[in-house]
Write an enzyme that holds these catalytic residues in place. Structure first.
Site, PDB file in Angstrom:
ATOM      1  N   CYS A 182      10.104 -11.901  -7.976  1.00 17.79           N
ATOM      2  CA  CYS A 182       9.509 -10.963  -8.920  1.00 17.79           C
ATOM      3  C   CYS A 182       8.028 -11.220  -9.127  1.00 17.79           C
ATOM      4  CB  CYS A 182      10.249 -11.017 -10.257  1.00 17.79           C
ATOM      5  SG  CYS A 182      11.726  -9.975 -10.277  1.00 17.79           S
ATOM      6  N   LYS A 212       5.618  -8.584  -7.678  1.00 22.70           N
ATOM      7  CA  LYS A 212       5.524  -7.223  -8.204  1.00 22.70           C
ATOM      8  C   LYS A 212       4.083  -6.888  -8.553  1.00 22.70           C
ATOM      9  CE  LYS A 212       8.591  -5.691 -11.087  1.00 22.70           C
ATOM     10  NZ  LYS A 212       9.555  -5.537 -12.209  1.00 22.70           N
ATOM     11  N   ASP A 246      12.473   3.979 -17.193  1.00 24.34           N
ATOM     12  CA  ASP A 246      13.660   3.260 -17.650  1.00 24.34           C
ATOM     13  C   ASP A 246      14.097   2.260 -16.575  1.00 24.34           C
ATOM     14  OD1 ASP A 246      14.634   4.576 -20.291  1.00 24.34           O
ATOM     15  OD2 ASP A 246      14.045   6.260 -19.024  1.00 24.34           O
ATOM     16  N   ASP A 247      15.052   1.389 -16.957  1.00 23.56           N
ATOM     17  CA  ASP A 247      15.523   0.388 -15.999  1.00 23.56           C
ATOM     18  C   ASP A 247      16.203   1.021 -14.800  1.00 23.56           C
ATOM     19  OD1 ASP A 247      14.549  -1.736 -17.425  1.00 23.56           O
ATOM     20  OD2 ASP A 247      16.372  -1.979 -18.605  1.00 23.56           O
ATOM     21  N   ASP A 255      15.105   5.720   4.147  1.00 25.59           N
ATOM     22  CA  ASP A 255      14.255   5.532   5.327  1.00 25.59           C
ATOM     23  C   ASP A 255      12.869   5.144   4.844  1.00 25.59           C
ATOM     24  OD1 ASP A 255      13.406   5.414   7.937  1.00 25.59           O
ATOM     25  OD2 ASP A 255      14.074   7.430   8.466  1.00 25.59           O
ATOM     26  N   ASP A 281      16.553  13.523   7.337  1.00 25.50           N
ATOM     27  CA  ASP A 281      17.938  13.060   7.387  1.00 25.50           C
ATOM     28  C   ASP A 281      18.856  13.982   6.601  1.00 25.50           C
ATOM     29  OD1 ASP A 281      17.441  10.899   9.023  1.00 25.50           O
ATOM     30  OD2 ASP A 281      17.112   9.507   7.370  1.00 25.50           O
ATOM     31  N   GLY A 318      11.814   3.598  -8.998  1.00 27.65           N
ATOM     32  CA  GLY A 318      11.433   2.869  -7.797  1.00 27.65           C
ATOM     33  C   GLY A 318      10.956   1.475  -8.105  1.00 27.65           C
ATOM     34  N   HIS A 319      10.259   0.909  -7.139  1.00 31.97           N
ATOM     35  CA  HIS A 319       9.811  -0.475  -7.227  1.00 31.97           C
ATOM     36  C   HIS A 319       8.536  -0.598  -6.397  1.00 31.97           C
ATOM     37  CE1 HIS A 319      10.056  -4.818  -7.645  1.00 31.97           C
ATOM     38  NE2 HIS A 319       9.889  -4.953  -6.342  1.00 31.97           N
ATOM     39  N   ASP A 340      18.304  15.058  13.674  1.00 32.74           N
ATOM     40  CA  ASP A 340      16.850  15.027  13.787  1.00 32.74           C
ATOM     41  C   ASP A 340      16.461  13.961  14.803  1.00 32.74           C
ATOM     42  OD1 ASP A 340      17.644  12.992  11.824  1.00 32.74           O
ATOM     43  OD2 ASP A 340      15.492  12.639  11.601  1.00 32.74           O
TER      44      ASP A 340
END
Length: 719
Positions: A391, A394, A421-422, A438, A461, A511-512, A599
């Site tokens: 972490c 980050k 939010d979490d 992807d 996809d 997201g992250h 694809d």
């Protein structure tokens, strides 16, 4: 990845003669701690002194152009294909026509100027990239008895109209319109060129100061007029309005005032060179020779300003050599009282001009990012060298909050909790959900455009299943740089992706982000079928026609771009196809009874076709020569360029029976990994022609029928 983080953004706006020298010098000696960015509307920058030779047929198109894309790659610079529309010098941001605003620490302007004309009619010679297609239209349309007027009697106008005499039929009347012919040149030179103009049947209207134009008439201050069919402007130049609007110190005409170091008189973070600049105390005519000679001083002073060193002074020569070609393999040279004429003068001019262009075209391989040492002035700002993982890698909360605040708000009725939010909470209303993930590191130096292409690639996809996306989670990594630079890259990356996702009805819900070796984006998509039947790769039927919606070759073109080996024109064509959404093809394929769909992406055409054949238990007769290819792909493959996945992809070739007439280069392209590639679809034979027509009308101009589903063998023929 460089072991030295970038802490300063040096941005060059414009691909003019001074900036190409800056790029060359930074490529020869990279500056640790500095990230270089070039912004240019065009990927090719012409050497204006060679334009008449091109028109007269003495040069080919590529002879007179410097390709900015490989030059930027050599310099280790990001290339942003766009146009400046405004400057904010309070926040140090550049407003662009088709990108988010770009931040800078140090800015250099070499954008040129705009033609000064009277009225909106006629064709302006600058910018040359826009002029050449318009000139071709004039050449095609010009008929016997037509009058073509060229306004501007300086050396450029005279040289241009003499070149046009070589280009156009003798029956086209050419008229040079000017207040004064060849001002500033010696009388003997004026007389010689006047005689040459007359001998070529070119009329000269002197003392004709244009005060008004209409669609077919020029009006002079003294009451004379001239009817014309075609009109070209080779007059002086005017300053773009954005320089004065930004608050830069400008002269009365609006050009950026700079001192002898080429630094703005009002803003120390801005430098300017070439036509856009007014050199205080050394005012000179707007001639390309000055920009050429300013390039070395500009490169040195940009570096010195970043390093906190004293700046060099530029001394403009009081007069410059003028060499004007006469369109017939001869040229006139003049400087002061010196006057020369003949074929040898043209050969001399050709040598000078070609040497200049080749200086920026014959480049070694770009230098691999390496180490180096941060300059002392930047060392106090260097991040902690021992970076944490877990972490601890980050991105900072403040940085992330600022980026999210600048992005479009995401939401709709089924999204109960989203970004912030979490975890995201959505209300599920569909019986079937489709999910996909992807992503990959950036293959472009432009983070905004990379974000757009990555989003199209990931959406493929879902589109290949016949579905639609609803929600996205993003995982982004950003290389370690200054916090401001990391923020800007993350914002541009996510904004590019969001614009594409939102256009397709997909909302980002979380997201992250973290530090990484490269700028990387991965998208996890959740969607539904929107009441439509699920499409799979397992539905091939004997006799079906196989249709491919996009051309192959993006893998080799991107690989060549990483090596600085692809032209800007070819890269632009490939990127334009990558930004085309396959969602626009899906309604056409459904309407024509598509039975199987996938694809084409990382495993190449044959790799993905093999998956379809295995899943369906069928064979194929594929016609290799019918497979559409991106321009330049075959030549680059033939030159030994390969993507990193190429070796693995080649293994699938053993599963097909390939005709011996198929070249090794074509075989390589059949397994070339594709980024944001096309759809591979099977439709009933009876519907194939109509399907192709509809796809082309929908914008898929490269769409082609490439084969037929067969009972058994996996066969690839040459025809």
């Amino acid at each position: 990845m460089s072991t030295v983080p970038a802490l300063r953004d040096l941005v060059l706006v414009g691909g003019g003669h001074a900036h190409v020298e800056v790029l060359r010098r930074f490529g020869m000696r990279p500056q640790p701690g500095v990230r270089l960015t070039l912004i240019s509307r065009e990927t090719l920058t012409p050497y204006s002194g060679m334009l008449p030779g091109l028109i007269a047929g003495q040069y080919a198109h590529d002879d007179i152009h410097i390709d900015l894309v490989p030059l930027a790659a050599f310099a280790g610079a990001r290339f942003i294909a766009d146009e400046l529309v405004a400057l904010n010098l309070q926040t140090n941001r550049i407003e662009l026509a088709a990108h988010p605003a770009l931040r800078f620490d140090l800015l250099s302007l070499n954008t040129g100027a705009i033609p000064a004309t009277t009225g909106a009619f006629g064709t302006r010679v600058k910018p040359i990239g826009r002029f050449l297609p318009e000139l071709e239209q004039i050449r095609t349309a010009a008929a016997a008895g037509d009058t073509l007027a060229v306004v501007g009697g300086g050396a450029g106008g005279v040289e241009l109209i003499l070149a046009l005499r070589q280009l156009l039929p003798r029956a086209v009347r050419l008229v040079l319109v000017t207040d004064r012919l060849l001002p500033g040149l010696p009388g003997r030179v004026v007389r010689r060129l006047s005689g040459i103009l007359s001998s070529r049947g070119i009329e000269v209207l002197q003392g004709f100061r244009v005060i008004a134009t209409s669609a077919a008439r020029l009006e002079a201050e003294d009451g004379r007029s001239l009817e014309f069919d075609h009109l070209l402007w080779v007059t002086g130049v005017a300053a773009p309005g954005w320089a004065r609007s930004a608050g830069l110190a400008t002269d009365d005409a609006g050009f950026v005032r700079v001192d002898a170091t080429l630094n703005s008189l009002s803003h120390s973070q801005v430098f300017a060179a070439g036509d856009i600049a007014c050199l205080e105390g050394q005012e000179r005519s707007k001639a390309g020779v000055y920009a050429v000679r300013q390039g070395g001083v500009l490169a040195a002073n940009l570096r010195r300003r970043l390093l906190g060193s004293s700046l060099r002074r530029y001394h403009a020569q009081p007069a410059h050599l003028v060499i004007a070609g006469t369109g017939d393999g001869r040229a006139v040279a003049a400087r002061g009282a010196l006057s020369l004429y003949g074929r040898w003068v043209w050969r001399w001019k050709r040598w000078i001009d070609r040497r200049f262009v080749q200086r920026f075209s014959r480049l070694p391989e770009p230098m691999a990012p390496g180490g180096g040492v941060l300059p002392r002035i930047l060392q106090p700002e260097a991040p902690e060298p021992m970076r944490c993982t877990g972490c601890g890698s980050k991105l900072g909360a403040g940085l992330l909050d600022r980026v999210l605040a600048r992005l479009p708000r995401q939401g709709e009725s089924n999204l109960l909790l989203g970004v912030g939010d979490d975890a995201a909470v959505v209300r599920v209303t569909e019986p079937e959900l489709i999910l996909s993930v992807d992503g990959f590191p950036s293959m472009l130096s432009d983070p905004y455009r990379f974000g757009r292409i990555l989003a199209h690639h990931c959406l493929n996809d879902l589109i290949a299943m016949g579905g639609r996306g609803r929600y996205a989670l993003a995982c982004a990594s950003v290389p370690l740089m200054s916090e401001a630079m990391m923020e800007e890259d993350l914002h541009a990356l996510l904004l590019g992706a969001l614009e594409v996702l939102n256009r397709h009805g997909v909302f980002l819900v979380g997201g992250h982000s973290h530090e990484g070796a490269d700028l990387t984006l991965t998208l996890t998509l959740t969607g539904d079928m929107d009441g439509q039947a699920i499409l799979t790769r397992a539905g091939l039927r004997d006799g079906d026609a196989l249709i491919l919606t996009k051309a192959l070759g993006s893998g080799v073109l991107l690989a060549a771009n990483r090596r600085g080996r692809v032209s800007g024109r070819l890269l632009h064509t490939a990127l334009k196809q990558m930004e085309q959404s396959n969602a626009d093809a899906l309604p056409v394929l459904r309407a024509e009874g598509v039975s199987a769909l996938t694809d084409v992406s990382g495993f190449g055409l044959l790799g993905h076709l093999a998956e379809m054949l295995t899943a369906s238990g069928t064979g194929v007769r594929l016609a290799a020569q019918q497979v559409p290819l991106l321009p330049g792909a075959l030549e680059l493959i033939g030159g030994g360029i390969r993507s990193s996945l190429h070796t693995q992809n080649q293994k699938v070739l053993d599963r097909f029976r390939l005709s011996p007439q198929i070249s090794q280069d074509i075989r390589s392209l059949l397994v070339d990994p594709q980024t944001s590639g096309g759809l591979l679809a099977a439709v009933p034979e009876a519907n194939a022609a109509r399907c192709l027509q509809a796809l082309r009308e929908a914008g898929f101009t490269a769409a082609a029928r490439i084969g037929t589903v067969a009972p058994a063998a996996w066969e690839v023929t040459a025809l």
